[in-house]
Design a protein around this motif. Structure first.
Motif, PDB file in Angstrom:
ATOM      1  N   LYS A 271      26.907  45.067  18.493  1.00 13.59           N
ATOM      2  CA  LYS A 271      25.548  44.884  17.990  1.00 13.59           C
ATOM      3  C   LYS A 271      24.728  43.953  18.878  1.00 13.59           C
ATOM      4  O   LYS A 271      23.502  43.941  18.808  1.00 13.59           O
ATOM      5  N   GLY A 272      25.419  43.138  19.683  1.00 17.53           N
ATOM      6  CA  GLY A 272      24.716  42.169  20.510  1.00 17.53           C
ATOM      7  C   GLY A 272      24.471  40.851  19.795  1.00 17.53           C
ATOM      8  O   GLY A 272      23.619  40.064  20.218  1.00 17.53           O
ATOM      9  N   SER A 273      25.220  40.603  18.712  1.00 15.94           N
ATOM     10  CA  SER A 273      25.036  39.357  17.959  1.00 15.94           C
ATOM     11  C   SER A 273      26.158  38.369  18.265  1.00 15.94           C
ATOM     12  O   SER A 273      26.589  37.616  17.393  1.00 15.94           O
ATOM     13  N   HIS A 274      26.642  38.394  19.504  1.00 19.05           N
ATOM     14  CA  HIS A 274      27.720  37.482  19.906  1.00 19.05           C
ATOM     15  C   HIS A 274      27.260  36.418  20.895  1.00 19.05           C
ATOM     16  O   HIS A 274      28.019  35.503  21.214  1.00 19.05           O
ATOM     17  N   ILE A 275      26.020  36.545  21.378  1.00 17.24           N
ATOM     18  CA  ILE A 275      25.461  35.605  22.347  1.00 17.24           C
ATOM     19  C   ILE A 275      24.125  35.083  21.823  1.00 17.24           C
ATOM     20  O   ILE A 275      23.278  35.876  21.397  1.00 17.24           O
ATOM     21  N   PRO A 276      23.888  33.758  21.846  1.00 18.75           N
ATOM     22  CA  PRO A 276      22.608  33.209  21.389  1.00 18.75           C
ATOM     23  C   PRO A 276      21.431  33.776  22.174  1.00 18.75           C
ATOM     24  O   PRO A 276      21.554  34.089  23.369  1.00 18.75           O
ATOM     25  N   ILE A 277      20.292  33.885  21.504  1.00 19.69           N
ATOM     26  CA  ILE A 277      19.103  34.472  22.126  1.00 19.69           C
ATOM     27  C   ILE A 277      18.674  33.697  23.359  1.00 19.69           C
ATOM     28  O   ILE A 277      18.287  34.287  24.375  1.00 19.69           O
ATOM     29  N   ASP A 278      18.772  32.372  23.323  1.00 23.49           N
ATOM     30  CA  ASP A 278      18.320  31.596  24.480  1.00 23.49           C
ATOM     31  C   ASP A 278      19.159  31.888  25.716  1.00 23.49           C
ATOM     32  O   ASP A 278      18.645  31.898  26.843  1.00 23.49           O
ATOM     33  N   ILE A 279      20.449  32.148  25.527  1.00 29.76           N
ATOM     34  CA  ILE A 279      21.309  32.478  26.668  1.00 29.76           C
ATOM     35  C   ILE A 279      21.008  33.893  27.156  1.00 29.76           C
ATOM     36  O   ILE A 279      20.983  34.160  28.371  1.00 29.76           O
ATOM     37  N   LYS A 280      20.755  34.802  26.239  1.00 30.92           N
ATOM     38  CA  LYS A 280      20.376  36.163  26.650  1.00 30.92           C
ATOM     39  C   LYS A 280      19.098  36.133  27.482  1.00 30.92           C
ATOM     40  O   LYS A 280      18.991  36.826  28.509  1.00 30.92           O
ATOM     41  N   LEU A 281      18.127  35.319  27.042  1.00 32.33           N
ATOM     42  CA  LEU A 281      16.863  35.220  27.775  1.00 32.33           C
ATOM     43  C   LEU A 281      17.085  34.605  29.154  1.00 32.33           C
ATOM     44  O   LEU A 281      16.427  34.985  30.127  1.00 32.33           O
ATOM     45  N   VAL A 313      31.006  32.553  16.128  1.00 30.72           N
ATOM     46  CA  VAL A 313      31.268  33.724  16.966  1.00 30.72           C
ATOM     47  C   VAL A 313      31.117  33.366  18.439  1.00 30.72           C
ATOM     48  O   VAL A 313      31.964  33.722  19.271  1.00 30.72           O
ATOM     49  N   PHE A 314      30.064  32.652  18.782  1.00 29.95           N
ATOM     50  CA  PHE A 314      29.836  32.314  20.184  1.00 29.95           C
ATOM     51  C   PHE A 314      30.968  31.469  20.752  1.00 29.95           C
ATOM     52  O   PHE A 314      31.339  31.619  21.915  1.00 29.95           O
ATOM     53  N   GLU A 315      31.526  30.580  19.942  1.00 29.50           N
ATOM     54  CA  GLU A 315      32.633  29.750  20.408  1.00 29.50           C
ATOM     55  C   GLU A 315      33.813  30.601  20.871  1.00 29.50           C
ATOM     56  O   GLU A 315      34.536  30.229  21.795  1.00 29.50           O
TER      57      GLU A 315
END
Length: 409
Positions: A271-281, A313-315
């Motif tokens: 789904k793409g909900s494993h990485i924070p938005i700020d890191i994706k950006l 999740v990110f951890e």
């Protein structure tokens, strides 16, 4: 005696019946869960190949459930039955430090030192071996007149990241320091790999780029490499999500097995909900679908909505941001130092866009790139270049391009 014969006939009938049911179930699973686009040549062959893989996995699961062996172990065993040596090559098994390697050397004497090709096999970091890629390594060694060193790196899930990367790196360093002993020019060493092996080749190449104590790598050859795990919704992942031999779910499963030894967070990764938005950006300048040419979106693409993730999740997956696991995320200062590159992509492959994005990154940073795109290709096709009646002409075309690139160095 008559009773014994009858029992044997009944037992044989049960075995045959069970096998036929298994084949029918595998065919049904393939037809229900796989999608082979019209552009794939010889689609029936691809379905048969996929059905064989399904049957192997199911038998492995059955054997695991009754306590005979693990599913992974059985699949590895069955895959290892496909090797085949070449009488024109001298083949020997050695150890570079603590890493097993297999060396393929042409028997014909060379006028000067040969090029050396460090080869890292594919298989999702979980499968693959010297045997599964023996025909491929033999062909590269013979046709390009190179010394090929196949690396038997440790496999997941028993050995998690960075075990495979460290093995490939250590074997490469050892070889580069001792290349002349094997009749190889130290200034003409290439790293090469397919699929997960392409990932490892890219990671090793980046690490060695900053080493002043070693000769510079001559080139890197990346055959449909997987280079990132932040976005499984790029155009190629959407278009080819059900195309054998690598479904979208399998791509996420394998990289999670490599990272953590399990696939507990596969739903979030897909789904793409494993990485924070700020890191994706932060990485969007390199990982944006906008960097993929429009012609690769015509088969369909729906922009993906950015989703945030929980700290928990990110951890578990934060190491996805390490370039030695996801080379596409390396800084420009590293990419600028990379050697001449060859990248092979396939139109009907979920990993296609990983290769396209890396091609752009390399070119933007002044690295010379030779690109081969198989318009009718699918993931894993190059390793099927010489697979008897299950061979694919596009696989041989791709391999010929690899060989020609090596011969040009």
């Amino acid at each position: 005696m008559a009773v014994l014969c009858m029992l044997l006939v009944l037992f044989s009938a049960v075995i045959v019946g069970g096998f036929l049911l298994l084949v029918m179930a595998a065919i049904n699973f393939d037809l229900s869960n796989s999608d082979i686009p019209p552009g794939v040549t010889q689609p029936v062959k691809l379905r048969i190949l996929h059905i064989i893989l399904i049957i192997t996995a199911v038998v492995g699961r059955i054997l695991e459930n009754i306590g005979i062996c693990s599913r992974v172990g059985f699949v590895r065993y069955m895959q290892g039955r496909t090797g085949g040596a070449d009488p024109k090559l001298l083949i020997k098994d050695l150890w570079f430090e603590k890493v097993p390697v297999r060396i393929y050397q042409p028997k014909v004497p060379a006028a000067s030192r040969r090029r050396g090709v460090m080869f890292f096999h594919g298989g999702g970091w979980m499968f693959g071996s010297f045997e599964t890629h023996e025909k491929l390594c033999c062909c590269i060694a013979k046709e390009s007149e190179s010394v090929v060193i196949a690396v038997g790196y440790r496999l997941a899930p028993e050995h998690k990241y960075p075990a495979a990367y460290e093995d490939c790196l250590n074997a490469s360093i050892h070889f580069m320091k001792n290349a002349e002993h094997y009749g190889v020019d130290p200034a003409n060493v290439i790293v090469c790999g397919d699929s997960a092996g392409g990932n490892l080749a890219a990671a090793v190449s980046q690490t060695l780029a900053g080493r002043s104590d070693l000769p510079r790598l001559r080139a890197q050859v990346l055959i449909y490499p997987g280079l990132q795990a932040l976005d499984f919704n790029l155009p190629s992942y959407q278009q080819n999500q059900g195309v054998p031999l690598l479904h979208r779910e399998h791509a996420a499963f394998y990289v999670l097995q490599y990272l953590n030894g399990d696939a507990a967070n596969m739903e979030e990764v897909l789904k793409g909900s494993h990485i924070p938005i700020d890191i994706k950006l932060k990485y969007s300048k390199w990982l944006s679908p906008d960097n993929i040419p429009e012609k690769f979106k015509v088969r369909g693409y729906k922009p993906h909505v950015l989703l945030d993730c929980t700290t928990e999740v990110f951890e578990k997956v934060k190491r996805f941001c390490e370039p030695s696991l996801c080379p596409l995320l390396a800084e420009d200062s590293t990419v600028q130092q990379l050697p001449e590159s060859f990248i092979l992509t396939c139109e009907y492959d979920v990993l296609r866009d990983d290769g396209l994005l890396y091609k752009k990154r390399l070119e933007d940073n002044g690295v010379q790139v030779t690109w081969c795109h198989l318009e009718d290709g699918f993931h894993g096709i190059v390793n099927s270049f010489n697979n008897g009646w299950l061979s694919f002409p596009a696989g041989k075309r791709g391999l010929d391009n690899v060989v020609n690139f090596l011969k040009s160095l």
